[in-house]
Scaffold this active site. Structure first.
Site, PDB file in Angstrom:
ATOM      1  N   HIS A 191       0.803  -1.219   0.000  1.00  0.00           N
ATOM      2  CA  HIS A 191       0.000   0.000   0.000  1.00  0.00           C
ATOM      3  C   HIS A 191       0.839   1.272   0.000  1.00  0.00           C
ATOM      4  O   HIS A 191       0.281   2.372  -0.088  1.00  0.00           O
ATOM      5  CB  HIS A 191      -0.965  -0.006   1.184  1.00  0.00           C
ATOM      6  CG  HIS A 191      -2.065  -1.018   1.043  1.00  0.00           C
ATOM      7  ND1 HIS A 191      -1.850  -2.367   1.178  1.00  0.00           N
ATOM      8  CD2 HIS A 191      -3.385  -0.870   0.742  1.00  0.00           C
ATOM      9  CE1 HIS A 191      -2.989  -3.013   0.977  1.00  0.00           C
ATOM     10  NE2 HIS A 191      -3.924  -2.137   0.707  1.00  0.00           N
ATOM     11  N   SER A 227      -7.789  -0.473  -1.477  1.00  0.00           N
ATOM     12  CA  SER A 227      -6.916  -1.093  -0.472  1.00  0.00           C
ATOM     13  C   SER A 227      -7.532  -2.394   0.007  1.00  0.00           C
ATOM     14  O   SER A 227      -8.704  -2.677  -0.229  1.00  0.00           O
ATOM     15  CB  SER A 227      -6.719  -0.149   0.715  1.00  0.00           C
ATOM     16  OG  SER A 227      -7.797  -0.250   1.637  1.00  0.00           O
ATOM     17  N   ASP A 228      -6.731  -3.210   0.684  1.00  0.00           N
ATOM     18  CA  ASP A 228      -7.281  -4.362   1.393  1.00  0.00           C
ATOM     19  C   ASP A 228      -7.631  -3.920   2.812  1.00  0.00           C
ATOM     20  O   ASP A 228      -7.339  -2.801   3.236  1.00  0.00           O
ATOM     21  CB  ASP A 228      -6.283  -5.527   1.370  1.00  0.00           C
ATOM     22  CG  ASP A 228      -6.975  -6.883   1.523  1.00  0.00           C
ATOM     23  OD1 ASP A 228      -8.145  -6.926   1.976  1.00  0.00           O
ATOM     24  OD2 ASP A 228      -6.358  -7.906   1.200  1.00  0.00           O
ATOM     25  N   TRP A 229      -8.212  -4.824   3.559  1.00  0.00           N
ATOM     26  CA  TRP A 229      -8.813  -4.558   4.874  1.00  0.00           C
ATOM     27  C   TRP A 229      -7.847  -3.856   5.832  1.00  0.00           C
ATOM     28  O   TRP A 229      -6.866  -4.430   6.268  1.00  0.00           O
ATOM     29  CB  TRP A 229      -9.284  -5.882   5.460  1.00  0.00           C
ATOM     30  CG  TRP A 229     -10.109  -5.787   6.696  1.00  0.00           C
ATOM     31  CD1 TRP A 229      -9.647  -5.755   7.979  1.00  0.00           C
ATOM     32  CD2 TRP A 229     -11.538  -5.737   6.784  1.00  0.00           C
ATOM     33  NE1 TRP A 229     -10.697  -5.681   8.858  1.00  0.00           N
ATOM     34  CE2 TRP A 229     -11.871  -5.678   8.152  1.00  0.00           C
ATOM     35  CE3 TRP A 229     -12.562  -5.747   5.833  1.00  0.00           C
ATOM     36  CZ2 TRP A 229     -13.187  -5.636   8.603  1.00  0.00           C
ATOM     37  CZ3 TRP A 229     -13.873  -5.699   6.284  1.00  0.00           C
ATOM     38  CH2 TRP A 229     -14.180  -5.640   7.645  1.00  0.00           C
TER      39      TRP A 229
END
Length: 744
Positions: free
Chosen positions: A282, A304-306
Site C-alpha cells: 500500500h 486497499s485491502d482490509w
C-alpha cells in the site's frame, strides 16, 4: 532501477463493437468530468472512502440472530461522510430478498444526497455468490484449475455474476490472480495454481464470463484483480508476511497474470496486504503507479485491502502516524480506502488536502476513476436491485454446471491394479474427518468468512458419505468418524467396523479456513490422521483415500499403502456428489494437478525448475507432478508435427498432435504443450506450459489438437529485466513425444 514491461502489440482492425465501446467511454469521460466539477472536496474524499456493513449495522448476523441495519448510522455514513462504497457482511450470508432490502435502503439514502451519486457495494463472491443464502457455490479456484477447462472457468464467472448481481451487488472482489508457488500459504486454494500460463488463461476466462462486453448489464458485474502484487509468495509461507522477490522474478512470474487480467478488462484492483522487498504493497509507488499505471496502462481504480492503510502505521511502521499512512498510500496510488470500520481515512485525507500535502490533482484522479466504474456499471441510471432477477439464483441449470465443474476437478492421482471404479454391491466403510461435513468441501469465504460454521450449510446438499449412500444404498454403507482433523475419536471401534467391509473410503484433509487463521508450520498431514490411516491399513482391507484440502498436505508415509488416491482440493457444494460419481465410475476422472504435490514438507521444487535444481544430488521428485491425473481409460499420443523445424523470430510455429482413446470408455484428456528453451542468457526453466486443450474422446476415437507458438511464448525476462526473445534451439513436449526446432 526502473521496471519496464514488455507488452505484445497486436494490430487489429476496429470492429463495430469496439467503435461503440469507444464512444461509450468518451461519453462516460464527459459525464465524469462534469460531475467532478460540481463536487466539493468533502464529497470527493467520501467517494474514496469504503466502510464495512458493520459500521452501519444495529445487529450482527449469527446462526441464531438475523442481521439488522441501523438506518441512522447509514444516513450518517452517506449524508455526512459521503461514503462512496460499502462492503462485506456482518457476519453471516443474507437471503437474497434481504440483500435487496439492504441495497435498496443504501441507494435510497444516496438519492437524497446533493449529487445523487450511487454507492458501489462490493463483496467477496469468490466461488459463487458466497454471501447469498442458497446460491450456487462452485469449486474453489485451485479446484477450478484442476479441471484445466477454460469453458468451466468462464461459465463459473457467468453464473457467479448472474447470482451476485441478482442479489443486488455489482462489484466482486475476485478473481485472485496471485500465482500459488508457496504451498504452505493458507490462500493457495484461492489461486489457479503454480503456473503463470494456466492461471492467466483461467483467470481471463473467468473475467470474460463475469463481465462480458458490458458490465452495465443486469447479469454482469465488475471484477477486481487481487492481490497486486507478490502477496502469494511469502518466504515463510505464513499469510501477510514478507516476500522477497527479485525484479526479474516479479516480472517473470507475478506480474503477467495481472497484466492478462487488465487486458481482459477488469476495472478494479485490490492491493497486496503484505510487503515485497521491505516495501508494503500500500506504500509502493513504484508498483502501484510506475508499473501499474505507466506500464500496464491500467485505467480503473485501486482499492486497499482490509485496514491496510492504517497498518502502514500500526503494523508496518513505515508511516510515523495514521495521517502519514494515509498520505503515503494515496500518493503511492491507492484510490479507495477499505478503512473499513471508521471514518478516520476521510478525516485525515481532508486535513492532508487542506494542508497541501496531498494535491487536489491526485484526489480528482482517484475520484474520476471511481466514478467511471460506477458509470460503466450503470449505477447512475439504476442502482437498485431487480426483483425479477431473484429467479436466476440457484437454478437447476446452475446446479448442473456446478456438478459438472466439481466432477472435472477431481484428480485420480493413484489407482493400483485399476482398483477404481468400485462396483456398487461392495460393502463400504466410509470414515475420516471430511467424510460427513460440507464445510471442508467448500473452505473459506462460504456463508461466513472462515466457512467453518457447519450448522449454516444447506442440509439438502450431500456430504461424501451421504452421496455414497444415495448411490449404493444405506445397507451397503457403514460410517464412523474415526478421528477428527487433529485427534483420535473412536479409532478402535472404527477399526473393528472396517474389518467387516469390502473396501474403506477414507476421507482426510483440512477443515475450512481462510487467510491468517489458516497458517500452518508443516505441510505434513496431522499425526492423528496419519496414525488413524495406519491403523486402517493394518486391517488389510483396500483403501480409497480421498484428500479434501486447500493445499497439498504431505501424505507420503501412507500413500504407498492405499489402493487409490483422489485429490479433491475444495470441490464446492456439489463436491460430495462428484466424488461419489468418480468412485463408482458414473463419471470418468479428468482432473489434472495445477500444483506440484510434494513428498516432504520442504520438497517444494516446482515443475518449471531451473537446471540447478536437477543437478548432482538435486532432483524434482514430488509425490505427484504438476499436470498429473489418471483416467479410467487410456490415451495414446502420436504423430507430433511441427510446421517447420526452423523459424524466424517473428514467425509462428504450428504444432499438431494426434490423441486417441485406446481404452474402453469415453473420457476427457488435457493435452498439455510444454516448451523448453535449451540455452539462454538467463538460466531457463526445464520446461514451461505454453498451451493446453481439454478434449473428450469416445473409445477408438482420435482427434488432432493444434497449437500455435509465437514470439510471446518464446520470450522471458532477460539480464536487463526487460522481456526479450533469443534465437536458439527449443523443444516441444506433448505427452511422451518431443520435437526440436530452431529459431533464427
Amino acid at each position: 532501477m526502473k521496471l519496464i514491461t514488455f507488452l505484445c502489440l497486436l494490430t487489429i482492425s476496429l470492429t463495430t463493437t469496439e467503435i461503440i465501446s469507444q464512444k461509450k467511454n468518451s461519453d462516460i469521460e464527459k459525464k465524469v468530468k462534469n460531475l467532478l466539477s460540481q463536487m466539493t472536496l468533502e464529497e470527493k474524499v467520501g467517494q474514496m472512502t469504503q466502510v464495512t456493513l458493520q459500521v452501519v449495522s444495529k445487529k450482527q448476523g449469527t446462526k441464531n440472530q438475523h442481521h439488522e441495519l441501523d438506518e441512522a448510522k447509514l444516513e450518517e455514513a452517506i449524508l455526512k461522510y459521503h461514503v462512496g462504497s460499502i462492503l462485506n457482511v456482518y457476519d453471516v450470508a443474507h437471503e437474497s430478498e434481504y440483500w435487496h432490502e439492504v441495497i435498496t435502503k443504501i441507494q435510497n439514502i444516496a438519492q437524497k444526497t446533493r449529487l445523487k451519486i450511487p454507492v458501489i457495494y462490493g463483496i467477496d463472491a469468490i466461488h459463487g455468490a458466497t454471501y447469498t443464502k442458497g446460491a450456487t457455490l462452485f469449486p474453489q479456484a485451485l479446484a477450478v484449475a484442476s479441471t484445466w477447462n477454460k469453458d468451466i472457468a468462464k461459465r463459473i464467472g457467468e453464473i457467479t455474476s448472474i447470482e451476485t448481481r441478482a442479489s443486488g451487488i455489482p462489484w466482486n472482489f475476485y478473481p485472485v490472480m496471485d500465482i500459488g508457488r508457496q504451498p504452505l500459504w493458507p490462500r493457495l486454494w484461492e489461486t489457479f495454481g503454480e503456473d503463470v500460463f494456466l492461471a492467466s488463461e483461467l483467470g481471463v476466462n473467468y473475467i470474460k464470463g463475469a463481465q462480458g462486453d458490458d458490465i452495465s448489464r443486469q447479469d454482469k458485474l465488475a471484477t477486481c484483480l487481487k492481490h497486486y502484487v507478490g502477496y502469494s509468495f511469502p518466504l515463510n509461507g505464513l499469510d501477510r508476511t514478507p516476500a522477497w522477490i527479485s525484479e526479474r522474478m516479479m516480472r517473470e512470474y507475478f506480474l503477467p497474470s495481472f497484466e492478462a487480467g487488465i487486458l481482459a478488462g477488469s476495472p478494479t484492483i485490490m492491493v497486496n496486504s503484505a510487503e515485497v522487498d521491505g516495501i508494503p504493497g500500500h506504500a509502493n509507488y513504484h508498483l502501484l503507479t510506475e508499473v501499474l499505471r505507466d506500464e500496464l496502462k491500467f485505467k480503473g481504480f485501486v482499492v486497499s485491502d482490509w485496514e491496510d492503510i492504517k497498518r502502514l502505521y500500526t503494523r508496518d511502521r513505515v508511516a510515523s502516524s495514521p495521517k502519514e499512512a494515509v498520505r503515503l498510500a494515496v500518493m503511492a496510488g491507492v484510490d479507495m480506502s477499505m478503512v473499513p470500520q471508521d471514518y478516520s481515512f476521510y478525516d485525515l485525507l481532508l486535513e492532508l488536502v487542506k494542508e497541501g500535502k496531498v494535491p487536489m490533482k491526485r484526489i480528482d484522479e482517484a475520484v474520476s476513476r471511481i466514478l467511471s466504474v460506477k458509470f460503466q456499471l450503470g449505477l447512475f441510471e439504476n442502482p437498485f436491485p431487480n426483483k425479477e432477477l431473484l429467479k436466476n439464483i440457484a437454478t437447476e441449470e446452475h446446479k448442473q454446471a456446478n456438478l459438472n465443474a466439481a466432477r472435472e476437478s477431481i484428480i485420480l492421482a493413484k489407482n493400483d491394479d485399476d482398483f477404481l471404479p468400485l462396483k456398487k454391491d461392495k460393502k463400504v466403510f466410509v470414515t475420516g474427518p471430511t467424510a460427513n461435513m460440507l464445510s471442508p468441501l467448500n473452505g473459506g469465504w462460504t456463508i461466513t468468512w472462515q466457512g467453518n460454521e457447519e450448522s449454516l450449510y444447506p442440509q439438502e446438499k450431500n456430504t461424501i458419505l451421504e452421496a455414497i449412500k444415495s448411490k449404493v444404498g444405506e445397507s451397503n454403507v457403514k460410517y464412523m468418524e474415526g478421528c477428527s482433523f487433529d485427534a483420535d475419536i473412536n479409532s478402535n471401534e472404527a477399526y473393528m467396523e472396517a474389518t467387516n467391509s469390502d473396501v474403506i473410503v477414507l476421507c482426510l484433509g483440512e477443515p475450512a479456513y481462510c487467510e491468517t487463521p489458516g497458517n500452518i508450520y508443516d505441510l505434513t498431514l496431522p499425526k492423528a490422521q496419519l496414525d488413524y490411516t495406519k491403523k486402517l491399513i493394518a486391517t488389510g482391507k483396500p483403501i480409497v483415500l480421498v484428500m479434501v484440502e486447500g493445499r497439498p498436505r504431505v501424505i507420503t508415509e501412507i500413500a504407498k499403502d492405499v489402493k487409490s488416491i483422489l485429490l479433491a482440493f475444495l470441490p464446492g457444494m456439489e463436491g460430495g456428489n462428484a466424488i461419489a460419481d468418480i468412485i463408482y465410475g458414473d463419471e470418468n476422472p479428468s482432473g489434472k494437478l495445477p500444483v506440484t504435490y510434494p513428498k516432504s514438507p520442504n520438497g517444494i521444487t516446482l515443475y518449471d525448475y531451473k537446471p540447478l535444481e536437477y543437478f548432482d544430488e538435486n532432483k524434482y521428485n514430488p509425490l505427484f507432478p504438476f499436470g498429473h491425473g489418471l483416467s479410467y481409460t487410456k490415451f495414446k499420443y502420436s504423430n507430433l508435427k511441427l510446421s517447420s523445424d526452423k523459424i524466424k523470430m517473428n514467425e509462428k510455429l504450428v504444432v499438431s498432435v494426434d490423441v486417441e482413446n485406446v481404452g474402453k470408455i469415453k473420457g476427457k484428456e488435457v493435452v498439455q504443450l510444454y516448451l523448453t528453451d535449451l540455452y539462454g542468457s538467463v538460466s531457463r526453466p526445464n520446461k514451461q506450459l505454453k498451451g493446453f486443450e481439454k478434449i473428450e474422446l469416445n473409445p477408438g476415437e482420435q482427434k488432432t489438437v493444434t497449437f500455435t507458438i509465437d514470439k510471446s511464448h518464446l520470450s522471458f525476462i532477460g539480464i536487463e529485466n526487460k522481456r526479450i526473445a533469443e534465437p536458439g534451439e527449443f523443444v516441444i513436449t506433448i505427452g511422451d513425444l518431443k520435437k526440436n526446432f530452431f529459431v533464427e
